[in-house]
Design an enzyme around this catalytic site. Structure first.
Site, PDB file in Angstrom:
ATOM      1  N   LYS A 137       0.862  -1.190   0.000  1.00  0.00           N
ATOM      2  CA  LYS A 137       0.000   0.000   0.000  1.00  0.00           C
ATOM      3  C   LYS A 137       0.890   1.229   0.000  1.00  0.00           C
ATOM      4  O   LYS A 137       2.057   1.154   0.387  1.00  0.00           O
ATOM      5  CB  LYS A 137      -0.875   0.005   1.253  1.00  0.00           C
ATOM      6  CG  LYS A 137      -2.087   0.905   1.162  1.00  0.00           C
ATOM      7  CD  LYS A 137      -3.263   0.179   0.543  1.00  0.00           C
ATOM      8  CE  LYS A 137      -4.541   0.938   0.716  1.00  0.00           C
ATOM      9  NZ  LYS A 137      -5.722   0.052   0.643  1.00  0.00           N
TER      10      LYS A 137
HETATM   11  N1  NAI Z   1     -11.599   2.072  -3.797  1.00  0.00           N
HETATM   12  C1  NAI Z   1     -11.487   0.779  -3.527  1.00  0.00           C
HETATM   13  O1  NAI Z   1     -11.577  -0.069  -4.429  1.00  0.00           O
HETATM   14  C2  NAI Z   1     -11.292   0.311  -2.135  1.00  0.00           C
HETATM   15  C3  NAI Z   1     -11.340   1.167  -1.044  1.00  0.00           C
HETATM   16  N2  NAI Z   1     -11.263   0.676   0.217  1.00  0.00           N
HETATM   17  C4  NAI Z   1     -11.344   1.549   1.372  1.00  0.00           C
HETATM   18  O2  NAI Z   1     -12.597   2.216   1.393  1.00  0.00           O
HETATM   19  C5  NAI Z   1     -12.465   3.504   1.995  1.00  0.00           C
HETATM   20  C6  NAI Z   1     -13.019   4.555   1.047  1.00  0.00           C
HETATM   21  O3  NAI Z   1     -12.292   4.503  -0.168  1.00  0.00           O
HETATM   22  P1  NAI Z   1     -12.881   5.124  -1.518  1.00  0.00           P
HETATM   23  O4  NAI Z   1     -14.350   5.072  -1.502  1.00  0.00           O
HETATM   24  O5  NAI Z   1     -12.139   4.494  -2.615  1.00  0.00           O
HETATM   25  O6  NAI Z   1     -12.379   6.626  -1.402  1.00  0.00           O
HETATM   26  P2  NAI Z   1     -13.007   7.916  -2.083  1.00  0.00           P
HETATM   27  O7  NAI Z   1     -11.920   8.902  -2.138  1.00  0.00           O
HETATM   28  O8  NAI Z   1     -13.720   7.566  -3.331  1.00  0.00           O
HETATM   29  O9  NAI Z   1     -14.117   8.399  -1.017  1.00  0.00           O
HETATM   30  C7  NAI Z   1     -13.783   8.704   0.292  1.00  0.00           C
HETATM   31  C8  NAI Z   1     -15.000   9.281   0.975  1.00  0.00           C
HETATM   32  O10 NAI Z   1     -14.704   9.454   2.361  1.00  0.00           O
HETATM   33  C9  NAI Z   1     -15.022  10.778   2.739  1.00  0.00           C
HETATM   34  N3  NAI Z   1     -14.179  11.201   3.855  1.00  0.00           N
HETATM   35  C10 NAI Z   1     -12.865  11.548   3.812  1.00  0.00           C
HETATM   36  N4  NAI Z   1     -12.462  11.939   5.032  1.00  0.00           N
HETATM   37  C11 NAI Z   1     -13.518  11.792   5.849  1.00  0.00           C
HETATM   38  C12 NAI Z   1     -13.723  12.024   7.224  1.00  0.00           C
HETATM   39  N5  NAI Z   1     -12.752  12.485   8.015  1.00  0.00           N
HETATM   40  N6  NAI Z   1     -14.962  11.782   7.739  1.00  0.00           N
HETATM   41  C13 NAI Z   1     -15.960  11.324   6.952  1.00  0.00           C
HETATM   42  N7  NAI Z   1     -15.819  11.096   5.648  1.00  0.00           N
HETATM   43  C14 NAI Z   1     -14.620  11.324   5.106  1.00  0.00           C
HETATM   44  C15 NAI Z   1     -14.819  11.603   1.496  1.00  0.00           C
HETATM   45  O11 NAI Z   1     -15.499  12.849   1.566  1.00  0.00           O
HETATM   46  C16 NAI Z   1     -15.409  10.658   0.454  1.00  0.00           C
HETATM   47  O12 NAI Z   1     -16.818  10.760   0.442  1.00  0.00           O
HETATM   48  C17 NAI Z   1     -10.991   3.640   2.338  1.00  0.00           C
HETATM   49  O13 NAI Z   1     -10.785   3.218   3.674  1.00  0.00           O
HETATM   50  C18 NAI Z   1     -10.310   2.660   1.379  1.00  0.00           C
HETATM   51  O14 NAI Z   1      -9.069   2.210   1.861  1.00  0.00           O
HETATM   52  C19 NAI Z   1     -11.156  -0.677   0.468  1.00  0.00           C
HETATM   53  C20 NAI Z   1     -11.095  -1.559  -0.572  1.00  0.00           C
HETATM   54  C21 NAI Z   1     -11.051  -1.135  -1.946  1.00  0.00           C
HETATM   55  O1  AKG Z   2      -7.645  -3.291  -5.926  1.00  0.00           O
HETATM   56  C1  AKG Z   2      -6.602  -3.426  -5.311  1.00  0.00           C
HETATM   57  O2  AKG Z   2      -5.594  -3.909  -5.778  1.00  0.00           O
HETATM   58  C2  AKG Z   2      -6.495  -3.010  -3.867  1.00  0.00           C
HETATM   59  C3  AKG Z   2      -7.549  -2.056  -3.409  1.00  0.00           C
HETATM   60  C4  AKG Z   2      -7.222  -1.635  -2.017  1.00  0.00           C
HETATM   61  O3  AKG Z   2      -6.367  -0.794  -1.828  1.00  0.00           O
HETATM   62  C5  AKG Z   2      -7.851  -2.272  -0.887  1.00  0.00           C
HETATM   63  O4  AKG Z   2      -8.463  -3.333  -1.045  1.00  0.00           O
HETATM   64  O5  AKG Z   2      -7.737  -1.745   0.228  1.00  0.00           O
END
Ligand code: NAI
Ligand code: AKG
Length: 438
Positions: free
Chosen positions: A123
């Site tokens: 990561k």
């Molecule tokens: N994108 C992916 O495929 C994956 C993401 N994740 C996890 O899911 C979570 C969200 O990731 P994404 O949706 O991709 O990110 P993103 O950037 O698309 O969305 C993040 C969201 O969290 C909000 N946010 C940020 N800081 C905040 C706070 N202090 N309080 C409340 N809301 C807050 C933002 O405003 C936004 O709505 C992270 O923990 C990431 O590691 C896990 C697996 C895969």
């Molecule tokens: O799609 C990936 O390779 C990893 C996504 C990721 O960062 C997560 O699962 O937390």
């Protein structure tokens, strides 16, 4: 002299009294150690898995729109590759540092192992607030970061993907920059250097929704096992980005009702229901923010986790459910879309209250499973169809869910410990089979 010694003593006393802030590494290590104890993990393998293999820190200069040069710090932590190349996202956020990257890389190792993928865990990201930069600046920052990392990543070595504040556009810039660093005849054979690319540039149809769909599926599987009907069930979502939006949309399509959302800008509630697509359209004209959505009332963000609901989906950052707010939670199920949203102290309170937690390494694993499909697609020169992707994802998520659920019931342990045990046992087996510890 006496006064100085006395002062020093006072300071030391004060310092030792100070309650340390729990970092993400504290949590992941406690989770790991409790599962390692449960399975009586080989001490040598415990040593290996307790530490990261490689930690790459790069400082790199980028010219800003105003002509000034700014220096950025980027990280890539490679935790373990016993099962295959390092795999995991890149995050752009002010909280990115070595501690966060280490913890997130470790969670990736457990996640890919649990999902039965041929990957290890990595990561990284850049410490920055992307809202302060123009699109052009973000492109230059991403390209410079890729260039700085280029010798340490690779399509068969370490494959990044999207995470907080990075998306398919970011991945396209990375792929383009990385491929341009290879000899011309090899460029196209390197398309799988990143996953989560746009579907016109080697990306997989459905990778955009894969994580949120997986979150929804794990909730559905849990509901089926427990004779719960999702129709009319109220849920709240923290984070309305990639994961939060898609999870909410699939749950809504199954009859559940979104009643509150918190993002980085605000917190809103409507117990009659918030239409997911309407909220999403609103964020697109409101600089990505849910604040002031007309069909809901603002709520103080400190009240968010205590709001009335059946299901809680943290889908933003780590360390959100803690001893400060866990006892206020009313939902009976927590589905961890985010990585590390519940810290160890918060989890203890939830488990004592009989609340079920679908742990992050299972709940949000749809994303990396989708990434694996994209990687295979690129490697084999194929183009997969959406219905095929969703069906394969469904199958994979069900297998993982059932494994964790059954292990947890058989051993009478919580689902997180069960998920960790399964993940660690797979890595232990690989080390033993290789004859590293005769
Ligand atoms: N994108 C992916 O495929 C994956 C993401 N994740 C996890 O899911 C979570 C969200 O990731 P994404 O949706 O991709 O990110 P993103 O950037 O698309 O969305 C993040 C969201 O969290 C909000 N946010 C940020 N800081 C905040 C706070 N202090 N309080 C409340 N809301 C807050 C933002 O405003 C936004 O709505 C992270 O923990 C990431 O590691 C896990 C697996 C895969
Ligand atoms: O799609 C990936 O390779 C990893 C996504 C990721 O960062 C997560 O699962 O937390």
């Amino acid at each position: 002299m006496t006064t100085l010694t006395a002062d020093l003593k006072k300071t030391t006393k004060k310092a030792t009294k100070k309650v340390p802030v729990r970092g993400m590494m504290d949590n992941v290590m406690e989770q790991f150690n409790s599962a390692a104890d449960q399975i009586n993990l080989h001490p040598n393998i415990r040593k290996i898995l307790s530490i990261t293999n490689n930690e790459i820190l790069v400082n790199f200069p980028v010219k800003m729109d105003n002509g000034e040069v700014e220096i950025f710090t980027g990280y890539r932590v490679q935790h373990n590759n016993a099962l295959g190349p390092y795999k995991g996202g890149l995050r752009y956020h002010p909280t990115v540092d070595l501690d966060a990257a280490r913890a997130l890389a470790m969670w990736m190792t457990w996640k890919t192992s649990l999902a039965g993928l041929p990957y290890g865990g990595g990561k990284g990201g850049i410490k920055l607030d992307p809202s302060k930069y123009s699109e052009g600046e973000l492109e230059r920052i991403t390209r410079r970061f890729t260039f700085a990392l280029a010798d340490n990543i690779g399509p068969e070595h370490d494959i990044p993907a999207p995470d907080v504040n990075t998306n398919s556009q970011t991945m396209a810039w990375i792929a383009d920059t990385y491929m341009s660093t290879r000899p011309p005849a090899e460029r196209n054979a390197n398309q799988h250097i990143v996953t989560g690319k746009p579907d016109g540039s080697g990306g997989l149809e459905g990778r955009d929704r894969a994580t949120g769909y997986g979150v929804y599926l794990t909730i559905k599987f849990w509901a089926e096992k427990n004779d719960v009907n999702l129709e009319g069930k109220k849920f709240i979502v923290q984070g309305f980005g990639n994961v939060g939006y898609w999870a909410a949309l699939f749950l809504e399509r199954d009859g559940a009702k979104l009643v509150a959302v918190q993002d980085a800008y605000g917190c809103i509630q409507n117990q009659k229901g918030i239409a997911v697509e309407e909220l999403s359209k609103y964020t697109k004209i409101n600089e990505g923010s849910i604040a002031d959505f007309p069909d809901a009332k603002p709520v103080n963000k400190d009240k968010f986790f205590g709001l009335d609901c059946d299901i809680v989906i943290p889908a933003a950052l780590g360390n959100q459910i803690t001893k400060e707010n866990a006892s206020k939670i009313k939902g009976k199920l927590i589905a961890e879309g985010a990585n590390g949203p519940t810290n160890v102290e918060g989890e203890k309170i939830l488990l004592d209250k009989g609340i079920t937690i679908i742990p992050d390494i299972l709940c949000n694993s749809g994303g990396v499973v989708g990434s694996y499909f994209e990687w295979l697609q690129n490697r084999n020169g194929e183009i997969w169809q959406l219905d095929e992707v969703m069906a394969k994802l469904d199958k994979k998520m069900k297998e993982s869910f059932n494994k964790v659920y059954d292990y947890s019931k058989n051993e009478n342990i919580d689902m997180r410990t069960a998920a960790f045990c399964i993940a660690i046992e797979r890595i232990e087996k690989a080390y033993i089979q290789r004859g590293i510890f005769p």
